[in-house]
Scaffold this active site. Structure first.
Site, PDB file in Angstrom:
ATOM      1  N   HIS A  61     -20.658   0.095  -3.787  1.00 10.71           N
ATOM      2  CA  HIS A  61     -19.758   1.176  -3.333  1.00 10.71           C
ATOM      3  C   HIS A  61     -20.453   2.008  -2.255  1.00 10.71           C
ATOM      4  O   HIS A  61     -19.854   2.298  -1.201  1.00 10.71           O
ATOM      5  CB  HIS A  61     -19.377   2.032  -4.543  1.00 10.71           C
ATOM      6  CG  HIS A  61     -18.577   3.264  -4.237  1.00 10.71           C
ATOM      7  ND1 HIS A  61     -17.314   3.486  -4.745  1.00 10.71           N
ATOM      8  CD2 HIS A  61     -18.859   4.364  -3.476  1.00 10.71           C
ATOM      9  CE1 HIS A  61     -16.851   4.653  -4.303  1.00 10.71           C
ATOM     10  NE2 HIS A  61     -17.775   5.210  -3.542  1.00 10.71           N
ATOM     11  N   GLU A  62     -21.723   2.375  -2.508  1.00 15.57           N
ATOM     12  CA  GLU A  62     -22.445   3.221  -1.535  1.00 15.57           C
ATOM     13  C   GLU A  62     -22.741   2.450  -0.248  1.00 15.57           C
ATOM     14  O   GLU A  62     -22.662   3.011   0.845  1.00 15.57           O
ATOM     15  CB  GLU A  62     -23.728   3.780  -2.157  1.00 15.57           C
ATOM     16  CG  GLU A  62     -23.538   4.622  -3.416  1.00 15.57           C
ATOM     17  CD  GLU A  62     -22.472   5.699  -3.335  1.00 15.57           C
ATOM     18  OE1 GLU A  62     -22.186   6.197  -2.236  1.00 15.57           O
ATOM     19  OE2 GLU A  62     -21.906   6.044  -4.398  1.00 15.57           O
ATOM     20  N   CYS A  88     -14.599   8.436  -6.096  1.00  9.97           N
ATOM     21  CA  CYS A  88     -15.448   8.760  -4.952  1.00  9.97           C
ATOM     22  C   CYS A  88     -15.299  10.246  -4.676  1.00  9.97           C
ATOM     23  O   CYS A  88     -14.181  10.768  -4.696  1.00  9.97           O
ATOM     24  CB  CYS A  88     -14.993   7.951  -3.743  1.00  9.97           C
ATOM     25  SG  CYS A  88     -15.982   8.229  -2.269  1.00  9.97           S
ATOM     26  N   LEU A  89     -16.420  10.907  -4.419  1.00 10.87           N
ATOM     27  CA  LEU A  89     -16.375  12.345  -4.136  1.00 10.87           C
ATOM     28  C   LEU A  89     -15.579  12.638  -2.859  1.00 10.87           C
ATOM     29  O   LEU A  89     -15.109  13.753  -2.662  1.00 10.87           O
ATOM     30  CB  LEU A  89     -17.795  12.913  -4.015  1.00 10.87           C
ATOM     31  CG  LEU A  89     -18.636  12.873  -5.309  1.00 10.87           C
ATOM     32  CD1 LEU A  89     -20.080  13.243  -5.013  1.00 10.87           C
ATOM     33  CD2 LEU A  89     -18.056  13.797  -6.372  1.00 10.87           C
ATOM     34  N   HIS A 143     -19.908   2.572   2.106  1.00 17.04           N
ATOM     35  CA  HIS A 143     -19.816   3.822   2.881  1.00 17.04           C
ATOM     36  C   HIS A 143     -20.573   3.692   4.213  1.00 17.04           C
ATOM     37  O   HIS A 143     -20.171   4.278   5.219  1.00 17.04           O
ATOM     38  CB  HIS A 143     -20.411   4.999   2.095  1.00 17.04           C
ATOM     39  CG  HIS A 143     -19.462   5.653   1.134  1.00 17.04           C
ATOM     40  ND1 HIS A 143     -18.272   6.226   1.536  1.00 17.04           N
ATOM     41  CD2 HIS A 143     -19.522   5.848  -0.208  1.00 17.04           C
ATOM     42  CE1 HIS A 143     -17.652   6.739   0.475  1.00 17.04           C
ATOM     43  NE2 HIS A 143     -18.388   6.523  -0.597  1.00 17.04           N
ATOM     44  N   GLY A 185     -23.498   8.532  -7.381  1.00 19.29           N
ATOM     45  CA  GLY A 185     -24.031   7.960  -6.157  1.00 19.29           C
ATOM     46  C   GLY A 185     -23.517   8.760  -4.979  1.00 19.29           C
ATOM     47  O   GLY A 185     -22.501   9.452  -5.082  1.00 19.29           O
ATOM     48  N   GLN A 188     -21.175  10.750   3.730  1.00 15.20           N
ATOM     49  CA  GLN A 188     -20.373  11.708   2.951  1.00 15.20           C
ATOM     50  C   GLN A 188     -20.807  13.143   3.183  1.00 15.20           C
ATOM     51  O   GLN A 188     -20.041  14.067   2.909  1.00 15.20           O
ATOM     52  CB  GLN A 188     -20.456  11.389   1.452  1.00 15.20           C
ATOM     53  CG  GLN A 188     -19.761  10.089   1.089  1.00 15.20           C
ATOM     54  CD  GLN A 188     -19.791   9.880  -0.405  1.00 15.20           C
ATOM     55  OE1 GLN A 188     -20.768   9.401  -0.955  1.00 15.20           O
ATOM     56  NE2 GLN A 188     -18.720  10.266  -1.075  1.00 15.20           N
TER      57      GLN A 188
HETATM   58 NI    NI Z   1     -17.909   7.049  -2.534  1.00 21.12          NI
END
Ligand code: NI
Length: 174
Positions: A143-144, A101-102, A147, A48, A53
Site C-alpha cells: 500500500h505504501e 488510508c489517512l 503511494h 503506515g 502524504q
Molecule cells: Ni495510504
C-alpha cells in the site's frame, strides 16, 4: 506558509505523482521529513505512511504495524523507516483484505495484494536491506509503495460493492 503536518487528501495532485528516489539518506531535509512522518505516525491511528502524504514527493515510507483503533487486528512490529523501497512477489498468490488510508478518510475497501513478498529498502544508516514480508505487513508495505507511484488503494478495488464506510467496517470486525 505550507503546512506540511497536514495529510494530503484524495484529489491532491501530489498523491498522483511519481515520487523521486532519495540520494542521501543523511541530508537534513530528508531527516526532517522522516521525523515529521514519525511524529504523524504517533499522532494518528495509522499503521503506515508515505512521504507524499505529507506533501513531500520522495521515496520514503514507514511501516508500523501495531494494533490500533483503526486496525485492531494488526500484528505488532517495530516502526520501520524504509527508503527507496521496492519488492518482488514470492509467488503469484494474492489475497483480498481490508484497507484504509489517512488520505481517504471514512472509507475502507477490500484490496487484492500479494500474500508474500521479498522487500528491499535502505535503512536510516544508509544500508540496503532485504526482508521477506507476508500477510498484513506485506499488505501495508505494498500500500505504501503504491503511494510512491501515485497509486491509491481505491485504484486496485475490483468491485465497487467492496467499498464500505468506516462505520460499517467497525461493525464487521466487532
Ligand atoms: Ni495510504
Amino acid at each position: 506558509m505550507h503546512q506540511t503536518h497536514e495529510i494530503a487528501q484524495l484529489g491532491a495532485k501530489i498523491l498522483r505523482q511519481h515520487a523521486l528516489a532519495v540520494e542521501d539518506v543523511h541530508a537534513p531535509d530528508i531527516r526532517q521529513t522522516i521525523e515529521l512522518m514519525q511524529q504523524i505516525m504517533m499522532d494518528t491511528q495509522g499503521v503506515g505512511i508515505a512521504a507524499p502524504q505529507i506533501c513531500v514527493s520522495k521515496r520514503i515510507i514507514i511501516v508500523a504495524s501495531r494494533p490500533t483503533k483503526r486496525y485492531p487486528y494488526a500484528p505488532q512490529m517495530a516502526p520501520t523507516v524504509m527508503i527507496n523501497p521496492n519488492f518482488q512477489p514470492l509467488s503469484d498468490q494474492t489475497e483480498k483484505g481490508w484497507e484504509g488510508c489517512l488520505s481517504i478518510p471514512a472509507i475502507r475497501a477490500l484490496v487484492p495484494r500479494y500474500q508474500a513478498i521479498s522487500s528491499q529498502y535502505t535503512d536510516l544508516q544508509g544500508v540496503r536491506r532485504t526482508i521477506n514480508l507476508e500477510g498484513f505487513i506485506a499488505r501495508i508495505f505494498q500500500h505504501e509503495c503504491d503511494h510512491l507511484d501515485g497509486k491509491l488503494y481505491l485504484d486496485r478495488v475490483e468491485n465497487n460493492g467492496e467499498i464500505i464506510s468506516e462505520t460499517e467496517f467497525y461493525k464487521l470486525i466487532a
